[in-house]
Design a protein around this motif. Sequence first.
Motif, PDB file in Angstrom:
ATOM      1  N   PHE A  51       0.853  -1.175   0.000  1.00  0.00           N
ATOM      2  CA  PHE A  51       0.000   0.000   0.000  1.00  0.00           C
ATOM      3  C   PHE A  51       0.895   1.233   0.000  1.00  0.00           C
ATOM      4  CE2 PHE A  51      -3.300   2.590   2.588  1.00  0.00           C
ATOM      5  CZ  PHE A  51      -3.894   3.064   1.427  1.00  0.00           C
ATOM      6  N   THR A  53       1.041   5.058   0.368  1.00  0.00           N
ATOM      7  CA  THR A  53       0.075   5.946   1.008  1.00  0.00           C
ATOM      8  C   THR A  53       0.754   7.084   1.750  1.00  0.00           C
ATOM      9  OG1 THR A  53      -1.855   5.956   2.503  1.00  0.00           O
ATOM     10  CG2 THR A  53      -0.008   4.545   3.123  1.00  0.00           C
ATOM     11  N   TRP A  54      -0.070   7.945   2.311  1.00  0.00           N
ATOM     12  CA  TRP A  54       0.377   9.032   3.161  1.00  0.00           C
ATOM     13  C   TRP A  54       0.780   8.477   4.534  1.00  0.00           C
ATOM     14  CZ3 TRP A  54      -0.427  13.913   0.788  1.00  0.00           C
ATOM     15  CH2 TRP A  54      -1.269  13.912  -0.315  1.00  0.00           C
ATOM     16  N   ASP A  58      -0.646   3.973   7.673  1.00  0.00           N
ATOM     17  CA  ASP A  58       0.121   2.729   7.767  1.00  0.00           C
ATOM     18  C   ASP A  58      -0.011   2.162   9.182  1.00  0.00           C
ATOM     19  OD1 ASP A  58       1.420   5.049   8.655  1.00  0.00           O
ATOM     20  OD2 ASP A  58       3.404   4.160   8.465  1.00  0.00           O
ATOM     21  N   SER A  82       0.909  13.576  -3.308  1.00  0.00           N
ATOM     22  CA  SER A  82       0.443  12.722  -4.394  1.00  0.00           C
ATOM     23  C   SER A  82       1.241  12.911  -5.679  1.00  0.00           C
ATOM     24  CB  SER A  82      -1.051  12.960  -4.657  1.00  0.00           C
ATOM     25  OG  SER A  82      -1.297  14.307  -5.017  1.00  0.00           O
ATOM     26  N   HIS A  99      -2.785   5.697  -3.081  1.00  0.00           N
ATOM     27  CA  HIS A  99      -3.800   6.435  -2.321  1.00  0.00           C
ATOM     28  C   HIS A  99      -3.811   7.922  -2.687  1.00  0.00           C
ATOM     29  CE1 HIS A  99      -5.328   7.359   2.091  1.00  0.00           C
ATOM     30  NE2 HIS A  99      -6.198   7.722   1.167  1.00  0.00           N
ATOM     31  N   CYS A 281     -10.378  11.154  -0.796  1.00  0.00           N
ATOM     32  CA  CYS A 281      -9.234  10.373  -1.255  1.00  0.00           C
ATOM     33  C   CYS A 281      -9.587   8.881  -1.210  1.00  0.00           C
ATOM     34  CB  CYS A 281      -8.010  10.626  -0.376  1.00  0.00           C
ATOM     35  SG  CYS A 281      -7.588  12.369  -0.146  1.00  0.00           S
ATOM     36  N   PRO A 283      -8.136   4.509  -2.488  1.00  0.00           N
ATOM     37  CA  PRO A 283      -7.181   3.628  -3.158  1.00  0.00           C
ATOM     38  C   PRO A 283      -7.472   3.425  -4.637  1.00  0.00           C
ATOM     39  CG  PRO A 283      -8.728   2.352  -1.823  1.00  0.00           C
ATOM     40  CD  PRO A 283      -9.009   3.787  -1.534  1.00  0.00           C
TER      41      PRO A 283
END
Length: 374
Positions: A51, A53-54, A58, A82, A99, A281, A283
């Motif tokens: 994943f 992501t930001w 996590d 992004s 994401h 936002c 996935p």
Amino acid sequence: MDVVDQLNAVRSGKLSRRAFSRSLLAAGVGLAAMPLAPRRVLAAEGEQGTFFTWGGFDVPELFGSYEAKNGTLPNFSIFGGSEEALTKMRGGFVVDVAHPCNAGLNRWVASGLFQPIDTSRLSNWPDVIPELAAIEGNMSASGKPWLVPFDWGQTSITYRTDIFELEGEESWDMLWDERYAGRLGSLASGGDAWWCGAIKAGVGFDDITTDEAFEKIAAVMRAQRPLIRVYTDDTTTLEQALSSGEMAAAMTWNSSAVLLKSEDVPVRFAQPKEGALTWVCGPMIHKDAPHLDRAYDIIDSLLSVEAGQFMINDYGYGHSNQKAFDAFDDETLAGLGLSKNPVDILNAGHFMVPQSQEWETRMNETFEMIKAGF
């Protein structure tokens, strides 16, 4: 428990990121997103989905069903913005799930790096709020969405109610208030700051691409530059400065105000009279995802009621699963700037509009020059 012990506790799922952040905030210690990201020690990289992501997404609380099904958490890779993420993937970095947010959707789809999502493979899809899935540019030619809505919320102003002397209504003018020169903070990404500058400048988002609008926004951003103490996408930096009183106000997301209030710091997440910046936002699946089944497991876990309740309670963000809101009364949600009907919140603010790569590049280059003092 020292910091090393606490980091290990977060990675093993015994301590939530929010609780860890609280302890560091109280101690005046900084927390960047990166130290919490590497969980690959829990599983070999080749065995689990990844994943991208930001920081802050996590965390074990969002992946209960994934862990129950696969025996461990997914792998995580963290980005700071992004555009950084898209650039890295264009350069050949392959993940299973990434994401982005709605403002970047057109550019992400146009990159050719993603595949439409088969929602029949998501057990939680029937509970997703339809209006969130219907964001502009989200439906592929096959009628399948490119992005599954997951988190939504606002970019606004978190301010110290005991320090900032409000004159009249809450307004974006607060972040241009010369009384607090050197005591104001801002998110560093143009994906937030430039759009908030547009609201301040009175530029409608439907007109944001015109040359006239561009120059009006650039002018207000240059006027703000001497007042800003720090531009950063490490929200903990802003939170700590607000907590200590070093800053009187800062541009933040919902989560910063939620965290500071939990520490009894006297702050408020402003509802500017001009409207807040609103976004959604979620996935997307890489076209070459090496673990497609687990990509869907990642997304389905993010859509779960449990993940949604964590997002609402701990981060103050909206969630796309309507059932996640059932655990909260209207008063609690209103205090977070949320509603059981997210369309009310999204429509009350200024909803980000996807833009072309050319506009995004021009905006980012201009904003970087402004931050540098040019």
